[in-house]
Design a protein around this motif. Structure first.
Motif, short mmCIF file in Angstrom:
data_model
loop_
_atom_site.label_atom_id
_atom_site.label_comp_id
_atom_site.label_asym_id
_atom_site.label_seq_id
_atom_site.Cartn_x
_atom_site.Cartn_y
_atom_site.Cartn_z
N GLY A 615 1.03 -1.16 -0.19
CA GLY A 615 0.09 0.46 0.23
C GLY A 615 0.81 1.20 -0.27
O GLY A 615 1.76 1.29 -0.06
N ASN A 616 -0.19 2.44 -0.29
CA ASN A 616 0.87 4.04 0.09
C ASN A 616 0.89 4.00 1.54
O ASN A 616 0.46 4.15 2.16
CB ASN A 616 0.16 4.88 -1.07
CG ASN A 616 1.22 6.13 -1.08
OD1 ASN A 616 1.74 6.21 -1.24
ND2 ASN A 616 -0.49 7.03 0.00
N VAL A 617 2.84 4.71 1.41
CA VAL A 617 2.91 5.67 2.81
C VAL A 617 3.68 6.32 2.14
O VAL A 617 4.32 6.43 1.63
CB VAL A 617 3.96 4.44 3.37
CG1 VAL A 617 4.79 4.89 3.90
CG2 VAL A 617 3.44 3.38 4.09
N GLY A 618 3.24 7.83 2.59
CA GLY A 618 3.85 9.28 2.53
C GLY A 618 4.35 9.74 3.43
O GLY A 618 3.54 8.98 4.51
N VAL A 619 5.11 11.00 3.13
CA VAL A 619 5.28 11.63 4.36
C VAL A 619 4.88 13.28 3.71
O VAL A 619 4.80 13.61 2.78
CB VAL A 619 6.97 11.82 5.48
CG1 VAL A 619 6.97 10.62 5.64
CG2 VAL A 619 7.99 11.84 3.95
N THR A 630 0.04 28.67 2.02
CA THR A 630 0.29 27.75 2.69
C THR A 630 1.16 26.78 1.64
O THR A 630 0.35 26.78 0.35
CB THR A 630 -1.07 27.09 2.66
OG1 THR A 630 -1.91 27.32 4.24
CG2 THR A 630 -0.74 25.57 3.58
N VAL A 631 1.96 26.49 1.64
CA VAL A 631 3.02 25.49 0.91
C VAL A 631 3.42 24.31 1.68
O VAL A 631 3.71 23.55 2.58
CB VAL A 631 4.32 26.17 0.20
CG1 VAL A 631 5.60 25.35 -0.19
CG2 VAL A 631 3.61 27.17 -0.24
N ARG A 632 3.03 22.52 0.68
CA ARG A 632 3.27 21.51 1.69
C ARG A 632 3.47 20.66 0.30
O ARG A 632 3.43 20.84 -0.75
CB ARG A 632 1.36 21.23 1.75
CG ARG A 632 1.63 19.35 2.39
CD ARG A 632 0.29 18.81 2.28
NE ARG A 632 0.57 17.97 2.23
CZ ARG A 632 -0.46 17.31 3.60
NH1 ARG A 632 -1.28 18.06 4.37
NH2 ARG A 632 -0.94 15.67 3.76
N GLY A 633 4.72 20.33 0.91
CA GLY A 633 5.62 19.00 0.30
C GLY A 633 5.26 18.33 0.32
O GLY A 633 5.37 18.18 1.75
N SER A 634 5.35 16.99 -0.30
CA SER A 634 4.80 15.40 0.12
C SER A 634 5.47 14.38 -0.73
O SER A 634 5.52 15.27 -1.95
CB SER A 634 2.92 15.33 0.07
OG SER A 634 3.12 15.09 -1.19
N VAL A 635 6.07 12.99 -0.33
CA VAL A 635 6.62 12.07 -0.92
C VAL A 635 5.70 10.89 -0.94
O VAL A 635 5.47 10.66 0.84
CB VAL A 635 7.41 11.95 -1.14
CG1 VAL A 635 8.28 10.59 -1.88
CG2 VAL A 635 8.95 13.44 -0.99
N ASP A 636 5.06 10.12 -1.88
CA ASP A 636 4.66 9.15 -1.62
C ASP A 636 4.85 7.73 -2.35
O ASP A 636 5.52 7.83 -2.89
CB ASP A 636 2.89 9.41 -2.62
CG ASP A 636 1.63 10.30 -1.07
OD1 ASP A 636 1.84 10.24 0.22
OD2 ASP A 636 1.41 11.64 -2.00
N ASN A 637 3.80 7.17 -1.38
CA ASN A 637 5.29 5.51 -2.38
C ASN A 637 5.88 5.34 -2.13
O ASN A 637 7.14 4.85 -3.25
CB ASN A 637 4.70 5.69 -3.57
CG ASN A 637 4.10 3.94 -4.51
OD1 ASN A 637 4.68 2.21 -3.35
ND2 ASN A 637 5.02 4.07 -5.25
#
Length: 680
Positions: A615-619, A630-637
């Motif tokens: 499954g997907n795990v992200g931060v 508002t600025v959001r950076g994310s990394v998934d999978n």
């Protein structure tokens, strides 16, 4: 019950601007004010609702028959939203957070809106002038796929000339892709084909939508809403193949859809006699040209092979509904009536490539038709408190429908189906709400199942079945919500259904197959939704949200006579999200886990299954004040979950021997997203 403790650590100057007076809090409600969401810096009402502890948004059922009684679990100012594809979630995304006065969470059975049960959110809004928001979400995948740069939206809301208005433009674009091997092997594990495959998927979904509301001094309320959009999608798949006793092959698949659609809706509510009459209207239309083209080139010079499927479908739905409600004898009453016309006008065509390289039409019976349903329903609803802590709501009604199909397999049928429910809401204690509901439901048929269709990518065809009837079910639900005070909120839901006339793949003739009705099936499960705050143990601003659902189904396979689960049914869904808003700063960070598992799918000659283990795990990391944005950076999978698919082919029917199995494992790698949002 007293309002839940604030979620945020407030500082001086954090209070929102004053708004017009709001309706009184519903008795027994769990209420949240803008201050409770300050730490999240929400831009829209939807942003706020997504942060309500222990609450999961359930959108209106867009696949249901007509409008019917209320579905979903969200109201705006105590009213349901008169739309389907243009639904209440879309409307919340158009409402600025500055215009939200309060969010009440209350048991639906205590409201004078028949059909609602369990925890329902009532969003109380009041216009504070022109305001708006925007968001832009560029994304890129680590492998192959081009960047997604056009995903985002902007919205504006306000008041002018006595009208409240909202308007928005959104584009839910996507860029997907994966690549990896596919192995074909016999029952004794002998590999007979090796395939190196790459897939690209591109899509644009621009959509404009808006609403108008006017309330007169006499209390009459007029709501109008409209939406129009496009859905453009292209899929390309390349597969280089080699195997025992076969020439090398280059297989190319192209699939595209060029849809346009619109929806117009509205309602008008006014005093009439001792009660209130609400008139609702809706019109939806969708034009969807679709095609699949498959080409195979051979290394040994033999003629190219190919198949092509084309479909042009026009779907239309027109609904008129009236609801009259009044209070008598200490009870709330409502009588409702609805008429609807659903039409599918469809033409499917199938072609094969001849040795000269020309497309030649293939005989395709029952592939051109107009499917039409004329439907009327009526219901009487009744609700009243049985005691200070116990509320009853019930409804009884029926629907009458005429279902017809023109074309080669033309047929007209008539049905009468009873429907209704009874629900109870019990305030067991100031911190515990319990609700129960028993409902008789009538399902919506997929009109596309009435006509023959093909999938040239999967190599399958459905014969079409004009004898389909809507499925019906008895459903029972039991839900309990515990307010954990400063610790958060937890909701547990148990449910079960006994389904008749469920739609599955059934035999048609000696070799054909198509969707058809089976006698019965069962479905039961449990869902847990909760928010746990870590403030009481000194970890200020940290929380974890859990949404877990486990489900079991059972039906008798129409081919083998053995019991199995419903085709491709999600039997396990797990979402765990942690977030920490660091006190006295604009920073937040967190992680999430998203996993689902579904049952196998069955055709009469195949068994197949998708999987996404683990499954997907992200931060993510977020700053809520980058020059006011508002600025959001994310990394998934980040664990490298692949898209896996296995399909087994049998000798004519699954009751015969297994011929071979395809096993696919495609990698798509980490996904990087930047989300930038702000106020206009």
């Amino acid at each position: 019950m007293a309002a839940a403790p604030a979620l945020a650590q407030q500082e001086s100057g954090d209070a929102p601007p004053p708004v017009a007076s709001a309706p009184a809090t519903t008795q027994g409600a769990r209420s949240y004010t803008p201050q409770d969401f300050a730490r999240f810096s929400p831009r829209t009402a939807l942003d706020m609702l997504r942060q309500v502890p222990g609450f999961t948004i359930q959108a209106q059922d867009q696949e249901r028959r007509g409008l019917g009684q209320a579905t979903g679990n969200v109201l705006i100012n105590g009213q349901r939203f008169s739309g389907k594809s243009n639904d209440v979630v879309t409307e919340l995304g158009r409402i600025s957070a500055a215009n939200v006065t309060r969010i009440d969470i209350v048991d639906g059975a205590t409201l004078s809106v028949p059909g609602l049960s369990g925890q329902v959110a009532n969003i109380i809004t009041a216009s504070t002038g022109v305001s708006g928001s925007f968001a832009w979400r560029p994304q890129i995948r680590a492998r192959r796929t081009e960047a997604r740069l056009t995903n985002g939206e902007f919205s504006v809301s306000g008041k002018a000339g006595g009208w409240d208005y909202t308007a928005s433009f959104a584009n839910d674009s996507f860029r997907n892709g994966n690549a990896g091997p596919e192995i074909v092997f016999t029952p004794d594990r002998t590999i007979i084909d090796r395939r190196d495959e790459v897939l690209y998927a591109y899509g644009e979904q621009p959509r404009i939508s808006g609403s108008l509301k006017r309330e007169t001094d006499g209390g009459s309320i007029l709501n109008l809403n409209a939406a129009a959009g496009l859905f453009y999608q292209d899929i390309d798949e390349k597969s280089l193949r080699s195997g025992l006793g076969q020439p090398d092959r280059d297989r190319r698949l192209h699939e595209q859809e060029r849809e346009w659609n619109y929806e117009l809706g509205g309602d008008y509510e006014f005093d009439l006699g001792d009660g209130r009459l609400k008139l609702i209207g809706l019109r939806r239309f969708e034009h969807s040209p679709f095609e699949q083209e498959l080409l195979i080139d051979f290394a040994d010079g033999r003629p190219r092979q190919g198949d092509r499927f084309e479909q042009i479908a026009d779907e239309a739905e027109t609904i008129g509904r009236g609801e009259y409600r009044w209070n008598a004898g200490g009870a709330d009453w409502q009588v409702s009536g609805e008429g609807a016309l659903n039409i599918l006008d469809i033409e499917n065509r199938l072609f094969a490539l001849n040795p000269a390289g020309d497309w030649v039409a293939v005989a395709f019976p029952n592939s051109v038709a107009t499917v039409k349903e004329k439907r009327a329903e009526a219901a009487l609803s009744y609700g009243r408190p049985l005691s200070p802590n116990l509320t009853l709501q019930t409804s009884v009604g029926a629907e009458y429908s005429i279902l017809s199909q023109s074309g080669e397999a033309g047929l007209t049928r008539k049905f009468v189906r009873p429907k209704g429910f009874v629900s109870l809401a019990w305030k067991a204690s100031p911190l515990l709400d319990v609700s129960a509901k028993l409902e008789r439901e009538v399902g919506q048929l997929n009109f596309f199942d009435f006509v023959a269709s093909a999938n040239v990518s999967g190599g399958t065809t459905n014969a079409g079945n004009v004898n389909l009837v809507p499925q019906q079910s008895w459903t029972v639900e039991l839900e309990a919500t515990r307010n954990l005070a400063a610790w958060g909120t937890a909701t547990a839901r148990l449910y079960g259904s006994r389904i008749t006339d469920i739609v599955d793949i059934v035999p048609i003739g000696e070799t054909g197959q198509a969707p058809g009705n089976l006698d019965s099936a069962t479905r039961y499960g449990v869902q847990w939704t909760s928010t746990f705050n870590f403030d009481p143990i000194g970890w200020k601003g940290a929380k974890i949200d859990l949404d877990l659902q486990f489900e079991k189904t059972r039906l008798e396979d129409p081919l083998t006579g053995l019991f199995r689960q419903i085709n491709e049914n999600a039997y396990r869904q797990i979402a765990i999200n942690f977030r920490h808003d660091v006190p006295q700063t604009d920073w937040a960070y967190g992680w999430g886990i998203d996993h689902f598992a579904q049952t196998p799918g069955f055709r009469l000659d195949q068994k197949f299954q998708f999987s996404n283990t683990p499954g997907n795990v992200g931060v993510f990391v977020e700053n809520k004040d980058v020059m006011g944005l508002t600025v959001r950076g994310s990394v998934d999978n980040i664990l490298g979950t692949n898209e896996a698919f296995d399909r087994s082919f049998y000798d004519g029917r699954r009751t015969n021997g297994l011929l071979f199995t395809e096993s696919r494992d495609r990698f798509y790698g980490p996904v990087f997203t930047v989300a930038i949002s702000g106020n206009i």
